[in-house]
Design an enzyme around this catalytic site. Sequence first.
Site, short mmCIF file in Angstrom:
data_model
loop_
_atom_site.label_atom_id
_atom_site.label_comp_id
_atom_site.label_asym_id
_atom_site.label_seq_id
_atom_site.Cartn_x
_atom_site.Cartn_y
_atom_site.Cartn_z
N LYS A 59 0.81 -1.22 0.00
CA LYS A 59 0.00 0.00 0.00
C LYS A 59 0.84 1.27 0.00
O LYS A 59 0.37 2.33 -0.43
CB LYS A 59 -0.95 0.01 1.19
CG LYS A 59 -1.87 -1.17 1.22
CD LYS A 59 -2.69 -1.28 -0.05
CE LYS A 59 -3.57 -2.51 -0.02
NZ LYS A 59 -4.36 -2.66 -1.24
N TYR A 274 -13.36 -13.60 1.59
CA TYR A 274 -12.32 -12.65 2.01
C TYR A 274 -11.99 -12.81 3.49
O TYR A 274 -12.90 -12.77 4.35
CB TYR A 274 -12.81 -11.23 1.74
CG TYR A 274 -11.88 -10.17 2.25
CD1 TYR A 274 -10.63 -9.98 1.69
CD2 TYR A 274 -12.26 -9.34 3.32
CE1 TYR A 274 -9.76 -9.01 2.17
CE2 TYR A 274 -11.40 -8.36 3.80
CZ TYR A 274 -10.15 -8.21 3.23
OH TYR A 274 -9.30 -7.26 3.70
N TYR A 300 -3.88 -12.15 2.24
CA TYR A 300 -3.49 -11.81 0.86
C TYR A 300 -2.34 -12.70 0.37
O TYR A 300 -2.52 -13.60 -0.45
CB TYR A 300 -3.08 -10.34 0.78
CG TYR A 300 -4.15 -9.39 1.24
CD1 TYR A 300 -5.17 -9.01 0.37
CD2 TYR A 300 -4.16 -8.88 2.53
CE1 TYR A 300 -6.17 -8.13 0.78
CE2 TYR A 300 -5.15 -8.01 2.95
CZ TYR A 300 -6.15 -7.64 2.07
OH TYR A 300 -7.13 -6.78 2.47
C1 PLP Z 1 -0.66 -7.34 2.32
C2 PLP Z 1 -1.52 -7.09 1.13
N1 PLP Z 1 -1.26 -7.77 0.00
C3 PLP Z 1 -2.01 -7.60 -1.10
C4 PLP Z 1 -3.09 -6.75 -1.11
C5 PLP Z 1 -3.91 -6.67 -2.35
O1 PLP Z 1 -3.65 -5.50 -3.06
P1 PLP Z 1 -4.81 -4.84 -3.92
O2 PLP Z 1 -5.87 -4.39 -2.97
O3 PLP Z 1 -4.14 -3.74 -4.63
O4 PLP Z 1 -5.33 -5.89 -4.85
C6 PLP Z 1 -3.39 -6.00 0.05
C7 PLP Z 1 -4.51 -5.05 0.12
O5 PLP Z 1 -5.62 -5.23 -0.21
C8 PLP Z 1 -2.58 -6.19 1.19
O6 PLP Z 1 -2.82 -5.51 2.30
#
Ligand code: PLP
Length: 342
Positions: A59, A274, A300
Amino acid sequence: MGAASLSTLDAIPRVDLLDGPTPIQRLERIERALGLADRGIRLYAKRDDLMSLGGGGNKLRKLEYHLGGALADGVDTVVSVGGVQSNHARLTAAAAARLGLACELFLARMVPRDGTDYERNGNVLLDDLFNARPSILAPGENALEHANARAQALRAAGHTVLVLPTGGSTPLGALGYARCAREIAQQEAQRGLRFDRVIVPNGSAGTQAGLVAGYAAMGRDTRSVRAYAVLAAEDRARETARDLANAALGLLGKEGTLTAGDIEVDGGELGDGYGVPTDAMVAAVRLMASQEGVLLDPVYSGKAFAGLLRDLRCGVVREGEDVLFVVTGGTPGLFAYREVFA
Ligand SMILES: Cc1ncc(COP(=O)(O)O)c(C=O)c1O
């Protein structure tokens, strides 16, 4: 073409929140554990968790553009949203602290979890340390509506306010990962490598979209950016990434003509939704930690690495490929999911 074709990135306001390029490391012990050498497959990690601000993570790349623009506009307060354990919210709070901006967070109950670890530890603890005021909303409440209402009240009181949506995933935020695509291309050139695949999670889609936009701008195959959906279902995740990538290309002065067929998304790791743990995620987090000493997160990067492990097993990753797994951060989330690993 090539990295030089992304020079328009440098004309867009940005504030420096990283410490230069993040390292790329070979994952040799995992290669050995999985017997990948026999198939000529090499695994690398792009360590986007290694940033000195706020615990680091993907982020911050988006926030470089969001907050660069905000400072140019005289913003004094940032209001943002996310799930209870949002890494984006935590890093917005950290970046605001570094830049001397006020920060307020509205956190929605997007995940069917509660308890002290989930509601108080991990990212929530850090939000508070960074002096953001995190409000955890009641189930069913819309965080963006709360954020917009609060911004209106702050503006009426004379503040200049930036409202950031979930994950900072706007076309402007996605530019952070177009920049990362350029960084990867520069690191490839320095090391005499060329990655056949770059692996990321797709949550709010901005990370994948930015990489795809960067690849498209450099004239490279956008399908070599492969994402595993962790928030939306596969088709929706693909369409969001396509729309954001095309809009990001527009900001770079290029025509965005990508179709859904140009975006590689796999929805097979979402499980029950999620933030809901899967056995494959737990195994993937354990493998990376125990073999390489590298921390993934439960929401994630753990699900994305589980997807890569599956694709290595079932032959989606072909003989002789060089694969780059982007470690997107999120370590504090491990402490919110303690009992899943205990
Ligand atoms: C640690 C982490 N990895 C990956 C993502 C995914 O990124 P994006 O929201 O840009 O798809 C996020 C956030 O949503 C995240 O906090």
